[in-house]
Design a protein around this motif. Sequence first.
Motif, PDB file in Angstrom:
ATOM      1  N   ASN A   1       8.150  -3.278 -10.475  1.00 45.52           N
ATOM      2  CA  ASN A   1       7.599  -2.027 -11.073  1.00 45.52           C
ATOM      3  C   ASN A   1       6.402  -2.342 -11.001  1.00 45.52           C
ATOM      4  OD1 ASN A   1       9.313  -1.518 -12.662  1.00 45.52           O
ATOM      5  ND2 ASN A   1       9.659  -3.766 -13.855  1.00 45.52           N
ATOM      6  N   GLU A   2       5.267  -1.652 -10.992  1.00 47.77           N
ATOM      7  CA  GLU A   2       3.677  -1.386 -10.469  1.00 47.77           C
ATOM      8  C   GLU A   2       3.151  -0.416 -11.301  1.00 47.77           C
ATOM      9  OE1 GLU A   2       1.175   0.813  -7.087  1.00 47.77           O
ATOM     10  OE2 GLU A   2       3.547   0.438  -6.796  1.00 47.77           O
ATOM     11  N   GLY A   3       2.978  -0.786 -12.945  1.00 47.62           N
ATOM     12  CA  GLY A   3       2.666  -0.059 -13.799  1.00 47.62           C
ATOM     13  C   GLY A   3       3.687   0.748 -13.904  1.00 47.62           C
ATOM     14  N   ASP A   4       3.764   2.269 -14.377  1.00 53.97           N
ATOM     15  CA  ASP A   4       4.113   3.105 -15.111  1.00 53.97           C
ATOM     16  C   ASP A   4       5.439   3.448 -13.236  1.00 53.97           C
ATOM     17  OD1 ASP A   4       2.719   4.925 -13.314  1.00 53.97           O
ATOM     18  OD2 ASP A   4       2.636   6.068 -15.693  1.00 53.97           O
ATOM     19  N   PHE A   5       5.068   3.164 -12.808  1.00 54.51           N
ATOM     20  CA  PHE A   5       6.005   3.184 -10.927  1.00 54.51           C
ATOM     21  C   PHE A   5       7.052   2.246 -10.768  1.00 54.51           C
ATOM     22  CE2 PHE A   5       6.084   3.715  -6.305  1.00 54.51           C
ATOM     23  CZ  PHE A   5       6.725   4.584  -6.521  1.00 54.51           C
TER      24      PHE A   5
ATOM     25  N   SER B   1       0.831  -1.677  -0.212  1.00 54.65           N
ATOM     26  CA  SER B   1      -0.296   0.122   0.361  1.00 54.65           C
ATOM     27  C   SER B   1       0.683   1.318  -0.178  1.00 54.65           C
ATOM     28  CB  SER B   1      -1.441  -0.176   1.370  1.00 54.65           C
ATOM     29  OG  SER B   1      -1.756  -0.718   1.132  1.00 54.65           O
ATOM     30  N   SER B   2       2.046   0.889   1.027  1.00 60.23           N
ATOM     31  CA  SER B   2       3.249   2.748   0.686  1.00 60.23           C
ATOM     32  C   SER B   2       3.459   2.493  -0.628  1.00 60.23           C
ATOM     33  CB  SER B   2       4.147   2.319   1.531  1.00 60.23           C
ATOM     34  OG  SER B   2       4.992   1.555   0.673  1.00 60.23           O
ATOM     35  N   HIS B   3       3.871   1.624  -1.296  1.00 58.25           N
ATOM     36  CA  HIS B   3       3.972   1.645  -2.664  1.00 58.25           C
ATOM     37  C   HIS B   3       2.847   2.143  -4.299  1.00 58.25           C
ATOM     38  CE1 HIS B   3       7.845  -0.714  -3.446  1.00 58.25           C
ATOM     39  NE2 HIS B   3       8.070  -0.620  -1.851  1.00 58.25           N
ATOM     40  N   LEU B   4       1.606   1.589  -3.643  1.00 53.62           N
ATOM     41  CA  LEU B   4       0.526   2.510  -3.980  1.00 53.62           C
ATOM     42  C   LEU B   4       0.554   3.847  -3.590  1.00 53.62           C
ATOM     43  CD1 LEU B   4      -1.704   1.732  -6.065  1.00 53.62           C
ATOM     44  CD2 LEU B   4      -2.988   1.327  -3.655  1.00 53.62           C
ATOM     45  N   MET B   5       0.684   4.427  -2.797  1.00 55.68           N
ATOM     46  CA  MET B   5       0.374   5.421  -2.555  1.00 55.68           C
ATOM     47  C   MET B   5       1.690   6.230  -2.763  1.00 55.68           C
ATOM     48  SD  MET B   5       0.771   7.730   1.209  1.00 55.68           S
ATOM     49  CE  MET B   5       1.894   7.168   1.733  1.00 55.68           C
TER      50      MET B   5
ATOM     51  N   ILE C   1      -6.795   4.603  -5.532  1.00 55.76           N
ATOM     52  CA  ILE C   1      -7.703   3.348  -5.793  1.00 55.76           C
ATOM     53  C   ILE C   1      -8.198   3.694  -7.012  1.00 55.76           C
ATOM     54  CG2 ILE C   1     -10.605   3.783  -5.444  1.00 55.76           C
ATOM     55  CD1 ILE C   1      -9.713   3.054  -2.692  1.00 55.76           C
ATOM     56  N   THR C   2      -8.069   4.133  -7.715  1.00 51.53           N
ATOM     57  CA  THR C   2      -8.179   4.448  -9.508  1.00 51.53           C
ATOM     58  C   THR C   2      -6.841   3.590  -9.888  1.00 51.53           C
ATOM     59  OG1 THR C   2      -8.911   6.588  -9.351  1.00 51.53           O
ATOM     60  CG2 THR C   2      -7.679   5.634 -11.261  1.00 51.53           C
ATOM     61  N   ILE C   3      -5.800   3.432  -9.041  1.00 50.55           N
ATOM     62  CA  ILE C   3      -4.583   2.668  -9.885  1.00 50.55           C
ATOM     63  C   ILE C   3      -5.286   1.536  -8.818  1.00 50.55           C
ATOM     64  CG2 ILE C   3      -2.310   2.395  -9.454  1.00 50.55           C
ATOM     65  CD1 ILE C   3      -2.015   5.683  -9.380  1.00 50.55           C
ATOM     66  N   ALA C   4      -5.272   1.528  -7.510  1.00 50.03           N
ATOM     67  CA  ALA C   4      -5.843  -0.148  -7.370  1.00 50.03           C
ATOM     68  C   ALA C   4      -7.082  -1.387  -8.423  1.00 50.03           C
ATOM     69  CB  ALA C   4      -5.579   0.056  -6.106  1.00 50.03           C
ATOM     70  N   GLY C   5      -7.683  -0.309  -8.666  1.00 51.88           N
ATOM     71  CA  GLY C   5      -8.595  -1.422  -9.866  1.00 51.88           C
ATOM     72  C   GLY C   5      -8.099  -0.762 -11.160  1.00 51.88           C
ATOM     73  N   GLU C   6      -6.811  -0.040 -11.519  1.00 51.23           N
ATOM     74  CA  GLU C   6      -6.740  -0.864 -12.504  1.00 51.23           C
ATOM     75  C   GLU C   6      -5.714  -2.413 -12.681  1.00 51.23           C
ATOM     76  OE1 GLU C   6      -3.935   2.491 -14.091  1.00 51.23           O
ATOM     77  OE2 GLU C   6      -5.681   3.702 -13.949  1.00 51.23           O
ATOM     78  N   ASN C   7      -5.525  -2.553 -11.347  1.00 54.70           N
ATOM     79  CA  ASN C   7      -5.180  -3.983 -11.116  1.00 54.70           C
ATOM     80  C   ASN C   7      -3.667  -3.873 -11.684  1.00 54.70           C
ATOM     81  OD1 ASN C   7      -5.534  -6.714  -9.860  1.00 54.70           O
ATOM     82  ND2 ASN C   7      -5.684  -7.607 -11.215  1.00 54.70           N
ATOM     83  N   HIS C   8      -2.467  -3.761 -11.456  1.00 58.39           N
ATOM     84  CA  HIS C   8      -1.138  -3.436 -11.785  1.00 58.39           C
ATOM     85  C   HIS C   8      -0.742  -4.248 -11.108  1.00 58.39           C
ATOM     86  CE1 HIS C   8      -1.546  -0.067 -14.303  1.00 58.39           C
ATOM     87  NE2 HIS C   8      -1.960   0.677 -13.728  1.00 58.39           N
ATOM     88  N   PRO C   9      -0.003  -5.636 -12.028  1.00 62.13           N
ATOM     89  CA  PRO C   9       1.190  -6.414 -11.333  1.00 62.13           C
ATOM     90  C   PRO C   9       2.058  -5.596 -10.469  1.00 62.13           C
ATOM     91  CG  PRO C   9       1.819  -6.439 -13.153  1.00 62.13           C
ATOM     92  CD  PRO C   9       0.043  -6.144 -13.086  1.00 62.13           C
ATOM     93  N   PHE C  10       2.575  -6.177  -9.166  1.00 63.87           N
ATOM     94  CA  PHE C  10       4.064  -6.046  -8.767  1.00 63.87           C
ATOM     95  C   PHE C  10       4.597  -6.986  -9.514  1.00 63.87           C
ATOM     96  CE2 PHE C  10       1.027  -4.221  -5.651  1.00 63.87           C
ATOM     97  CZ  PHE C  10       1.593  -3.399  -5.180  1.00 63.87           C
TER      98      PHE C  10
ATOM     99  N   SER D   1      -0.670  -8.136  -7.202  1.00 65.04           N
ATOM    100  CA  SER D   1      -1.104  -6.813  -8.009  1.00 65.04           C
ATOM    101  C   SER D   1      -2.137  -5.679  -6.951  1.00 65.04           C
ATOM    102  CB  SER D   1      -1.840  -6.960  -8.548  1.00 65.04           C
ATOM    103  OG  SER D   1      -3.712  -7.685  -8.209  1.00 65.04           O
ATOM    104  N   THR D   2      -2.460  -4.698  -7.622  1.00 66.50           N
ATOM    105  CA  THR D   2      -2.828  -2.899  -6.457  1.00 66.50           C
ATOM    106  C   THR D   2      -4.476  -3.612  -6.561  1.00 66.50           C
ATOM    107  OG1 THR D   2      -3.022  -2.047  -9.026  1.00 66.50           O
ATOM    108  CG2 THR D   2      -1.095  -1.945  -7.848  1.00 66.50           C
ATOM    109  N   GLY D   3      -4.755  -4.641  -7.043  1.00 64.49           N
ATOM    110  CA  GLY D   3      -6.506  -5.055  -6.739  1.00 64.49           C
ATOM    111  C   GLY D   3      -6.625  -5.931  -6.220  1.00 64.49           C
ATOM    112  N   LYS D   4      -5.833  -6.270  -4.952  1.00 63.19           N
ATOM    113  CA  LYS D   4      -6.063  -6.325  -3.736  1.00 63.19           C
ATOM    114  C   LYS D   4      -5.734  -5.438  -2.664  1.00 63.19           C
ATOM    115  CE  LYS D   4      -5.011 -11.431  -4.115  1.00 63.19           C
ATOM    116  NZ  LYS D   4      -5.659 -12.534  -3.246  1.00 63.19           N
TER     117      LYS D   4
END
Length: 645
Positions: free
Chosen positions: A176-180, A77-81, A127-136, A191-194
């Motif tokens: 890598n997580e999408g473009d991050f 979640s810290s990476h998602l933030m 929440i938007t990025i999580a919904g895109e379900n990018h794999p870690f 993935s971020t979808g979790k």
Amino acid sequence: MEKIKIKFPDGSVKEFDKGITGYQIAESISRRLADEALAIKINGRVRELNVPLTEYAEVQILTFDDEEGKEVYWHSSSHLMAHAIQSLHPEAKFGVGPAIENGFYYDFDINTQLSEDDLRKIEEKMITIAGENHPFERVELPKEKAIEFFSKKGDQYKLEILSELDDKNEVISIYNEGDFTDLCTGPHLPSTGKIKYVKLLSVSGSYWRGDEKNKQLQRIYGISFPKKKMLDEYLQKLEEAKRRDHRKLGRELEIFLITNNVGPGLPIWLPKGTILRETLENFLKEEQRKRGYLPVITPHIGNINLYKTSGHYPYYKDSQFPPIKFEEGNEEYLLKPMNCPHHFQIYASKSRSYRDLPIRYAEFGTVYRYEQSGELNGLTRVRCFSVDDSHIFVRQDQLKDEVCNVIELIQVVFNQMGFKEFTTQLSFRDDNVEKYGGDLSLWDKAQQEIKEAADMMGLNYIIEEGEAAFYGPKIDFMVKDALGRKWQLGTVQIDYVMPERFNLEYIGSDGQKHRPVVIHRAPFGSLERFIGVLIEHYAGEFPLWLAPVQVAVLPISQNYFDYATEVYNAFKQNGIRAELDDRNEKIGYKIRDWETKKVKYMVIVGEKEKENKTVSVRQHKEGDKGSLGISEFIDKIAAEIKNKS
């Protein structure tokens, strides 16, 4: 297909195809477990669910119900933030973003000072990025390639971390997580979808690497959960924690004061707080008296050479107040960072025999640390604090029994204070760290002895390498308060190092000189921290024996002030802490006011009570308890105080 055996936590062993992943194992057990799986623990090491297993292993599928599962969830979640921050602020540079006990944070450097509205925008982006379900996606690369990548990105903080790694050929992991992309050892969620429900709680300043000489970054704290109900319950608990905040209650209940006129982190104990503090001290002093402790008092300062000998000066140098220099004699003194070197001087002041041991010195000694201003927090992080310190000098054959006696005393303290749940941590040395002093063989011996004592006492413990004191291993006690939060309070430590440094000796039964072993112990730890935790644990509603004010005497009007004074004096003569409310206010107002002060008992006196020599009793939150004779009521509460119920 070649098969491998997998052992599960319940002891069962099953065969699977070689190369099976953690996710596939979870899926073979149940669809629900596969949905809830966050990571896998393989032979004690937490890994991603997509890691293939190629040989026999002991595994555990981790979910949010597991502490290690939460850690993976919150670290991801810290990476998602950070991903969301970069999307909104492309110029952002990132420090570190770990999981913490409750949630996560990330330190970052951007050109904008964030507000509450900015936190809401970052939340929405998460929440938007999580919904895109990018794999870690984990990528391993040589150190030089990692330096090249973060140099192009212009992230000086990641480059500084990389520069401290010794081996140029060391494999570095990035995710890598999408473009991050972030520098990290992992592990992470699939993935971020979790990540379903997020709340960013606050933003504050934080110096890079905790050093005031470095640039101040911004730090966002957050929490996340897989279910909305969990988030709602946590936020409710957070509101309750705010209601219990010891800084707020300490001011409202007139327990302590911190003012910049005296200095940040330097608490002043007000009369009610002093009574509370002295009550705790007297309780422990009585318990210590029963167990043969000898009280001592030592100065607040000492010659700097004393702390150089012990090792406290170099070890705590960065968090000490500057030395005090005197031109006369060219001497330097320190505000003492620890009490133990002073106690060693007492022991060494005369010859000791094996018959004298154990010797148990105890002191409520005040010590001083120059904590950074950003780390100060009411009573729980201060710059001067009193430790219920004791140093016990024992023969080798007495060591384990004495450690067990200390553990039993700490358990008595916790049970009496209402801390019914606590766990313990055996804090051992880390062989890769150079801070530890003394002979390694004695360290090994001390670690084995402290573990055996913990086993003898049936403690539920974990072992943490790298958390030992620089002079010896220890048992740290973590208590749970009324909100389920963990606090590190009591400690017991075994020390072979200081007796050597201070040349402590006793004459054995063989007529030869021997080294004693020292046990350091503190059931409360810091009195300041302990009381801060107590205030929040009880929400300021202390049990009667601890309460600074045990009874409030409320005359209905000025006409009954004489009788109220008679009742008040009766309480005082029987050792009951009472206050007389002689304000010319209506009785309803007085009752409401004393309810806010959380005093357990109010006694109301008027015409009827004066005639019958009784008191009308009210109990905090419970209301009217009827009338009792003065002596009858005194006997009742005196018994409650004596029993510490």
